[in-house]
Scaffold this motif. Sequence first.
Motif, PDB file in Angstrom:
ATOM      1  N   GLU A   1     -38.055 -25.096 -17.956  1.00  0.00           N
ATOM      2  CA  GLU A   1     -38.338 -24.009 -18.904  1.00  0.00           C
ATOM      3  C   GLU A   1     -39.842 -23.750 -18.921  1.00  0.00           C
ATOM      4  O   GLU A   1     -40.647 -24.689 -18.903  1.00  0.00           O
ATOM      5  N   LYS A   2     -40.217 -22.451 -18.952  1.00  0.00           N
ATOM      6  CA  LYS A   2     -41.630 -22.138 -19.122  1.00  0.00           C
ATOM      7  C   LYS A   2     -41.865 -21.771 -20.569  1.00  0.00           C
ATOM      8  O   LYS A   2     -41.192 -20.896 -21.120  1.00  0.00           O
ATOM      9  N   GLN A   3     -42.782 -22.487 -21.184  1.00  0.00           N
ATOM     10  CA  GLN A   3     -43.177 -22.144 -22.541  1.00  0.00           C
ATOM     11  C   GLN A   3     -44.593 -21.578 -22.462  1.00  0.00           C
ATOM     12  O   GLN A   3     -45.135 -21.473 -21.374  1.00  0.00           O
ATOM     13  N   GLU A   4     -45.202 -21.240 -23.539  1.00  0.00           N
ATOM     14  CA  GLU A   4     -46.459 -20.462 -23.515  1.00  0.00           C
ATOM     15  C   GLU A   4     -47.471 -20.910 -22.470  1.00  0.00           C
ATOM     16  O   GLU A   4     -47.737 -20.224 -21.502  1.00  0.00           O
ATOM     17  N   ASN A   5     -48.106 -22.031 -22.707  1.00  0.00           N
ATOM     18  CA  ASN A   5     -49.085 -22.504 -21.726  1.00  0.00           C
ATOM     19  C   ASN A   5     -48.669 -23.868 -21.165  1.00  0.00           C
ATOM     20  O   ASN A   5     -49.494 -24.713 -20.843  1.00  0.00           O
ATOM     21  N   LYS A   6     -47.384 -24.066 -21.129  1.00  0.00           N
ATOM     22  CA  LYS A   6     -46.880 -25.317 -20.564  1.00  0.00           C
ATOM     23  C   LYS A   6     -45.490 -25.120 -19.954  1.00  0.00           C
ATOM     24  O   LYS A   6     -44.841 -24.079 -20.157  1.00  0.00           O
ATOM     25  N   TYR A   7     -45.114 -26.138 -19.189  1.00  0.00           N
ATOM     26  CA  TYR A   7     -43.788 -26.146 -18.568  1.00  0.00           C
ATOM     27  C   TYR A   7     -43.033 -27.377 -19.070  1.00  0.00           C
ATOM     28  O   TYR A   7     -43.633 -28.407 -19.377  1.00  0.00           O
ATOM     29  N   ARG A   8     -41.721 -27.213 -19.134  1.00  0.00           N
ATOM     30  CA  ARG A   8     -40.859 -28.360 -19.488  1.00  0.00           C
ATOM     31  C   ARG A   8     -39.897 -28.628 -18.339  1.00  0.00           C
ATOM     32  O   ARG A   8     -39.240 -27.696 -17.845  1.00  0.00           O
ATOM     33  N   VAL A   9     -39.834 -29.892 -17.951  1.00  0.00           N
ATOM     34  CA  VAL A   9     -38.812 -30.301 -16.974  1.00  0.00           C
ATOM     35  C   VAL A   9     -38.058 -31.462 -17.627  1.00  0.00           C
ATOM     36  O   VAL A   9     -38.558 -32.580 -17.710  1.00  0.00           O
ATOM     37  N   ASP A  10     -36.886 -31.165 -18.132  1.00  0.00           N
ATOM     38  CA  ASP A  10     -36.077 -32.187 -18.792  1.00  0.00           C
ATOM     39  C   ASP A  10     -35.017 -32.714 -17.843  1.00  0.00           C
ATOM     40  O   ASP A  10     -34.427 -31.955 -17.076  1.00  0.00           O
ATOM     41  N   VAL A  11     -34.777 -34.002 -17.950  1.00  0.00           N
ATOM     42  CA  VAL A  11     -33.683 -34.615 -17.179  1.00  0.00           C
ATOM     43  C   VAL A  11     -32.690 -35.178 -18.194  1.00  0.00           C
ATOM     44  O   VAL A  11     -33.061 -35.996 -19.042  1.00  0.00           O
ATOM     45  N   LEU A  12     -31.475 -34.679 -18.123  1.00  0.00           N
ATOM     46  CA  LEU A  12     -30.498 -34.968 -19.172  1.00  0.00           C
ATOM     47  C   LEU A  12     -29.200 -35.553 -18.626  1.00  0.00           C
ATOM     48  O   LEU A  12     -28.771 -35.219 -17.520  1.00  0.00           O
ATOM     49  N   PHE A  13     -28.577 -36.385 -19.441  1.00  0.00           N
ATOM     50  CA  PHE A  13     -27.238 -36.915 -19.158  1.00  0.00           C
ATOM     51  C   PHE A  13     -26.275 -36.215 -20.112  1.00  0.00           C
ATOM     52  O   PHE A  13     -26.545 -36.132 -21.314  1.00  0.00           O
ATOM     53  N   HIS A  14     -25.157 -35.709 -19.564  1.00  0.00           N
ATOM     54  CA  HIS A  14     -24.179 -34.981 -20.381  1.00  0.00           C
ATOM     55  C   HIS A  14     -22.959 -35.859 -20.667  1.00  0.00           C
ATOM     56  O   HIS A  14     -22.057 -35.978 -19.829  1.00  0.00           O
ATOM     57  N   PRO A  15     -22.891 -36.449 -21.851  1.00  0.00           N
ATOM     58  CA  PRO A  15     -21.758 -37.328 -22.166  1.00  0.00           C
ATOM     59  C   PRO A  15     -20.407 -36.610 -22.093  1.00  0.00           C
ATOM     60  O   PRO A  15     -19.434 -37.159 -21.575  1.00  0.00           O
ATOM     61  N   ALA A  16     -20.357 -35.383 -22.577  1.00  0.00           N
ATOM     62  CA  ALA A  16     -19.065 -34.693 -22.682  1.00  0.00           C
ATOM     63  C   ALA A  16     -18.568 -34.176 -21.330  1.00  0.00           C
ATOM     64  O   ALA A  16     -17.464 -33.644 -21.229  1.00  0.00           O
TER      65      ALA A  16
END
Lengths: 260, 185
Positions: free
Chosen positions: B70-85
Amino acid sequence: MRILKRNSLILAIILSGILSACNGGLSDKFHMEKRYWDLSDYNEAVNQIKYFTKEDEQYPNYSNPETSPVFKKIVSIENVSVVLKDEALGLSHKNKFAEGMFKLQQDLFKTYNKIDRQDKFVYPVELVDIEDFGMKVQPLYFQLGNDQIVKNATDPESAEVKRMVNGNVQTMVGNFVNNINFIRHEEALNEEAKKRYAETIKDNITKLISDYPDANYTSMLSAVKTIQKRIKDAEIKKSFDHIQELITANIEQKEKKTQE
Amino acid sequence: MGNKIIIILSIVALFIAMLWDINLLEYEFPIPHENYKKITFDNFTGLNKPGNTLYGQKEFAFISTELRTEKQENKYRVDVLFHPARSYVYKKNIRGKELLTHELYHFHITEYCGRLLRQTIASSKNKINLSELETKYLEIENQMQKQYDYETYHSYVLGEQNRWQAYIDSCLESLKDYESPIIEK
């Protein structure tokens, strides 16, 4: 009209059910989708062959393109060595697997050991490959057994432990003598099977002598000399000549060491 | 009246079909990689289709992980997630420690690729095409996941499993500086 459409639909469903049941294809007891088979997969496969092969059908064999992969999988040593050579696995676990494979190979040999009306083997090449499989499984099996004896011993260096370990090696040598004597059925083999036998007996016994130079090969030498007299195939004769030379050299080396 | 029944039945059928993708009845929010130590098989709440097995076996599990950017204002997010469902075990009573470890290392592989992506974003001096980068690292992840499963054969080959674990641990360690999902630019 509605009744006709409904009846046509019912008929179509029934027909497709019958057709899918009649479809050929391999039994799902042969887990061909699996990369490695465990013991229960092997046992299922062998039981499927033994008890569920119809009278007019053949066992999985090289000549049948559909079942040839099944037979290749059954005698694939990779499937066995992936477990028995995995150092991360425990000795007890590996021994259990090895013992299962050893018994399975014997069962497989009995199953495929069929002769036709001309006293020829029905599955000559397959039988030789089952022998080859056995000659590759046994060293792994016996070595693991010996490793476990040593590991569980209070004193691994004791005479008793050494006697047991050497005894196991001699049992294995004795089993290989049976593999040599198998060729007394030379006339029941076809040309391809004879060629295969010549290669495998030479390779496996050469490796055996190399891995266990201290074993006693006197009985093996005697067996080779005896059987040599009746062999007709040139390649098999050559292999036995090679084995004879190896054993003779081994015996001479031991005698030299004793004299020193 | 007939049409209403058909609509209701269709909605119910659609809902049931969706359950095989994501178990809404036992929904748990995705778990970020930093909390991986809390994951047990009790978190694998996804539904397996009846009769579905992996290579005819039921002694395996399936883990669903995601690399989300995800690109936010002056930063980037790279999330690594586990999906239980979306993750499940093929057989309900399978709870082997070895199997759980194998599945968690799938999660670590996703995290490793996430860190590679973070590193690329952090060190990039040019304009960042996030979608392109995400595609690139998803492809790398996909190849690595396949190779991991092939060589370990879903942890059946224990020696290979141990080797992969040591390898992935060293990969994660080498990119320790990119543990945080946020990259300031």
